[in-house]
Design an enzyme around this catalytic site. Structure first.
Site, PDB file in Angstrom:
ATOM      1  N   HIS A   1       0.819  -1.222   0.000  1.00  0.00           N
ATOM      2  CA  HIS A   1       0.000   0.000   0.000  1.00  0.00           C
ATOM      3  C   HIS A   1       0.851   1.270   0.000  1.00  0.00           C
ATOM      4  CE1 HIS A   1      -4.081  -1.721   0.809  1.00  0.00           C
ATOM      5  NE2 HIS A   1      -3.312  -2.778   1.040  1.00  0.00           N
TER       6      HIS A   1
ATOM      7  N   ASP B   1       3.598   9.484  -1.137  1.00  0.00           N
ATOM      8  CA  ASP B   1       2.440   8.719  -0.677  1.00  0.00           C
ATOM      9  C   ASP B   1       2.214   7.581  -1.657  1.00  0.00           C
ATOM     10  OD1 ASP B   1       0.220   8.241   0.965  1.00  0.00           O
ATOM     11  OD2 ASP B   1      -0.344  10.354   0.990  1.00  0.00           O
TER      12      ASP B   1
HETATM   13  C1  GDG Z   1      -2.060   4.101   3.301  1.00  0.00           C
HETATM   14  C2  GDG Z   1      -1.028   4.700   2.345  1.00  0.00           C
HETATM   15  C3  GDG Z   1      -2.735   4.586   0.526  1.00  0.00           C
HETATM   16  C4  GDG Z   1      -8.644  10.580   7.517  1.00  0.00           C
HETATM   17  N1  GDG Z   1      -9.054  11.377   8.499  1.00  0.00           N
HETATM   18  C5  GDG Z   1     -10.242  10.936   8.915  1.00  0.00           C
HETATM   19  C6  GDG Z   1     -10.573   9.837   8.156  1.00  0.00           C
HETATM   20  N2  GDG Z   1      -9.561   9.631   7.312  1.00  0.00           N
HETATM   21  C7  GDG Z   1      -9.509   8.583   6.324  1.00  0.00           C
HETATM   22  C8  GDG Z   1      -9.662   9.158   4.947  1.00  0.00           C
HETATM   23  C9  GDG Z   1      -8.941   8.140   4.086  1.00  0.00           C
HETATM   24  C10 GDG Z   1      -7.916   7.538   5.045  1.00  0.00           C
HETATM   25  O1  GDG Z   1      -8.244   7.966   6.362  1.00  0.00           O
HETATM   26  C11 GDG Z   1      -6.511   7.986   4.779  1.00  0.00           C
HETATM   27  O2  GDG Z   1      -6.057   7.286   3.653  1.00  0.00           O
HETATM   28  P1  GDG Z   1      -4.807   7.774   2.811  1.00  0.00           P
HETATM   29  O3  GDG Z   1      -4.764   6.986   1.560  1.00  0.00           O
HETATM   30  O4  GDG Z   1      -4.943   9.216   2.562  1.00  0.00           O
HETATM   31  O5  GDG Z   1      -3.528   7.569   3.715  1.00  0.00           O
HETATM   32  P2  GDG Z   1      -2.878   6.448   4.695  1.00  0.00           P
HETATM   33  O6  GDG Z   1      -3.622   6.345   5.958  1.00  0.00           O
HETATM   34  O7  GDG Z   1      -1.464   6.858   4.855  1.00  0.00           O
HETATM   35  O8  GDG Z   1      -2.977   5.040   3.902  1.00  0.00           O
HETATM   36  C12 GDG Z   1      -1.737   5.493   1.261  1.00  0.00           C
HETATM   37  C13 GDG Z   1      -3.637   3.865   1.521  1.00  0.00           C
HETATM   38  O9  GDG Z   1      -2.874   3.183   2.521  1.00  0.00           O
HETATM   39  C14 GDG Z   1      -4.522   2.824   0.819  1.00  0.00           C
HETATM   40  O10 GDG Z   1      -3.763   1.916   0.108  1.00  0.00           O
HETATM   41  O11 GDG Z   1      -3.536   5.393  -0.306  1.00  0.00           O
HETATM   42  O12 GDG Z   1      -0.798   5.991   0.338  1.00  0.00           O
HETATM   43  O13 GDG Z   1      -0.124   5.536   3.066  1.00  0.00           O
HETATM   44  O14 GDG Z   1      -9.818   7.130   3.686  1.00  0.00           O
HETATM   45  O15 GDG Z   1     -11.036   9.280   4.683  1.00  0.00           O
HETATM   46  N3  GDG Z   1     -11.729   9.175   8.294  1.00  0.00           N
HETATM   47  C15 GDG Z   1     -12.585   9.642   9.251  1.00  0.00           C
HETATM   48  N4  GDG Z   1     -12.298  10.694  10.061  1.00  0.00           N
HETATM   49  C16 GDG Z   1     -11.133  11.367   9.917  1.00  0.00           C
HETATM   50  O16 GDG Z   1     -10.906  12.316  10.666  1.00  0.00           O
HETATM   51  N5  GDG Z   1     -13.771   9.039   9.421  1.00  0.00           N
END
Ligand code: GDG
Length: 521
Positions: free
Chosen positions: A187, A399
């Site tokens: 990921h 990322d």
């Molecule tokens: C890893 C990889 C890859 C965030 N704040 C809140 C909240 N979120 C949710 C968002 C989103 C998720 O968290 C964050 O996902 P990301 O993809 O931006 O980042 P990582 O956590 O680092 O994830 C990344 C991912 O895995 C999938 O393969 O894209 O590159 O690092 O879904 O919505 N959700 C809620 N409240 C918040 O305050 N409910």
């Protein structure tokens, strides 16, 4: 026991024909949280994230198992196992725990996973800690996962392992004589060779990745980096093909390496953002910022997300373009994450100091430059913020993908928002046509991008946002599962119906486990 899943009554059954191949998902965390309520009471809460949403139907229909750590430390693995077994029927597939003790959480999870691999794979060598005890614990825990996998599989089952915490599981499965085909999805990014080679256990980790039958990366960049490391660290590997899936033949056997950009459940985000509740909250938010544009940042507290760099750019924009003062407000939501790793605490202090300085320098009566919240939002609140934001800044230093960028587009119902996106996010490969791409280290370029987004004509904003929304809609999380499974079939990892072939899913999509929050597994 409280349970907030919604299992669709009779929604998914057409697949249950010939259950010869089960799907076994393995991730660091189970998609549920087991919490101690005290006095012998436990609560199982379902989670979390697009991955669960996408995989739950496959698991339910094929008779699947999800193996992972339930997220708390307890010696009573039998108790947790019994508790989860009770849950099986309700959830529609089995959950099997891998229990970790304090030392393992310290050295495997916080240590090798989050203080060695996480920073190194995001090119942040200075943050990486290379401690032998971390690597030892990683091996021990990966072996432990392999043991649980071995005791929960049948010969034809398809095993799909997720992410950087569990790269070595395959080595132990093979050592234990497990012959099943096994897929792996990374990921997070895979770093360039000169960075990867600093890892003392670089060969062991690379050999493990080469031992899978299929490895998936988020972007062509990550696969290219991986292939270069294979070329440089291995003896004469044969690499064939150049499409979505290529073949690598080495002394470990044959591996297929593919590019499968992960996505979101676009339709669900799009329709939830239109719900009366979200519309109401976003209009309340809008009234709190009269005659102003809103620029939003939503990030887990993590040094890869480029938050200090973003704040620097916002300050630069206010300095260079004083007409923005009083006209553009930043909302920065910082979601608590990995709080017991001290680098994260230091980062929080740095961010808060910068926000205080910027607010001190620019605040005017009735206008605050940055509204800052350090908390996790509930999903509807998050959607309301996405919906109301005129500009979204997603500017990680690096990322794997970044789902926040895609979620913003899906929730931009009015279709006139602007996405400022780091060229180093995996998402950039797909969204470059509709977003303003920036180098997050280039403070001036980012400040100019903010200014450009602020002044962009509505007609241009609409054209760009339409491209973005189309793009995210076209390849959603279900397509991501399907593309990985299709690649898996092509190398004989059993046969699974694709989600796209499964008609009832169209209705079932709304009914699978609901997402509360997500993040790295
Ligand atoms: C890893 C990889 C890859 C965030 N704040 C809140 C909240 N979120 C949710 C968002 C989103 C998720 O968290 C964050 O996902 P990301 O993809 O931006 O980042 P990582 O956590 O680092 O994830 C990344 C991912 O895995 C999938 O393969 O894209 O590159 O690092 O879904 O919505 N959700 C809620 N409240 C918040 O305050 N409910």
């Amino acid at each position: 026991m409280k349970q907030n899943t919604m299992t669709p009554a009779g929604a998914i059954h057409a697949w249950n024909v010939g259950k010869q191949h089960k799907m076994v998902i393995v991730s660091n965390r189970l998609p549920v949280v087991v919490q101690d309520k005290g006095e012998g009471q436990w609560e199982v809460k379902s989670g979390s994230g697009g991955l669960v949403t996408a995989l739950a139907p496959v698991l339910r229909d094929r008779g699947g198992t999800w193996i992972g750590w339930p997220g708390h430390v307890d010696k009573d693995s039998q108790g947790v196992d019994d508790l989860l077994r009770k849950h099986d029927e309700e959830i529609g597939y089995s959950l099997r725990p891998v229990m970790l003790d304090d030392e393992e959480v310290e050295n495997y999870y916080k240590g090798f996973s989050n203080e060695t691999l996480w920073p190194l794979f995001h090119d942040l060598i200075d943050h990486s800690q290379f401690k032998p005890e971390y690597w030892d614990a990683y091996q021990r825990v990966n072996r432990k996962f392999a043991e649980v996998v071995k005791s929960n599989i049948e010969p034809e089952d398809f095993i799909w392992i997720h992410d950087y915490h569990l790269i070595s599981v395959i080595s132990y499965l093979r050592e234990m004589g497990v012959k099943n085909k096994v897929g792996f999805f990374l990921h997070i990014p895979f770093p360039p060779t000169d960075i990867y080679s600093r890892l003392p256990s670089r060969l062991e980790v690379l050999n493990a990745m080469l031992a899978y039958d299929l490895v998936g990366f988020q972007s062509a960049r990550d696969r290219r980096n991986f292939v270069q490391s294979v070329r440089s660290l291995k003896d004469k590997p044969k690499i064939k093909g150049k499409g979505q899936v290529i073949g690598i033949q080495g002394e470990m056997g044959k591996l297929k390496a593919g590019v499968f950009p992960i996505s979101i459940d676009y339709k669900e985000f799009n329709s939830a953002a239109q719900s009366a509740e979200v519309a109401q909250s976003s209009s309340v938010l809008r009234q709190l910022f009269p005659n102003q544009k809103i620029i939003l940042g939503v990030d887990r507290l993590d040094y890869t997300k480029g938050i200090p760099e973003r704040l620097r750019s916002f300050r630069e924009a206010l300095r260079r373009f004083p007409e923005l003062i009083g006209q553009l407000s930043m909302i920065q939501i910082l979601v608590p994450s990995r709080r017991d790793i001290h680098k994260y605490e230091d980062l929080k202090i740095e961010i808060e100091r910068m926000i205080a300085e910027i607010n001190g320098e620019f605040t005017r009566p009735g206008w605050l430059p940055i509204e800052y919240q350090f908390r996790s939002l509930d999903r509807k609140e998050l959607l309301a913020y996405y919906r109301v934001a005129d500009i979204m800044m997603v500017t990680p230093l690096k990322d794997g993908m970044n789902l926040v960028a895609k979620e913003y587009c899906a929730c931009n119902i009015e279709g006139n928002g602007v996405l400022i996106l780091s060229e180093f996010a995996g998402t950039a490969a797909q969204l470059k046509l509709g977003a303003i791409l920036v180098n997050p280290h280039d403070t001036v370029e980012c400040a100019e991008a903010i200014f450009m987004a602020f002044h962009m004509e509505e007609k241009d904003r609409k054209i760009k946002m339409q491209k973005l929304r189309r793009n995210v809609n076209r390849s959603d999380i279900f397509d991501w599962v399907d593309s990985f499974l299709k690649a898996a079939f092509s190398i004989g990892l059993g046969s699974f119906p694709l989600l796209a072939d499964y008609r009832p899913l169209k209705e079932g999509r709304e009914a699978v486990i609901r997402v509360e929050s997500t993040g790295t597994l």
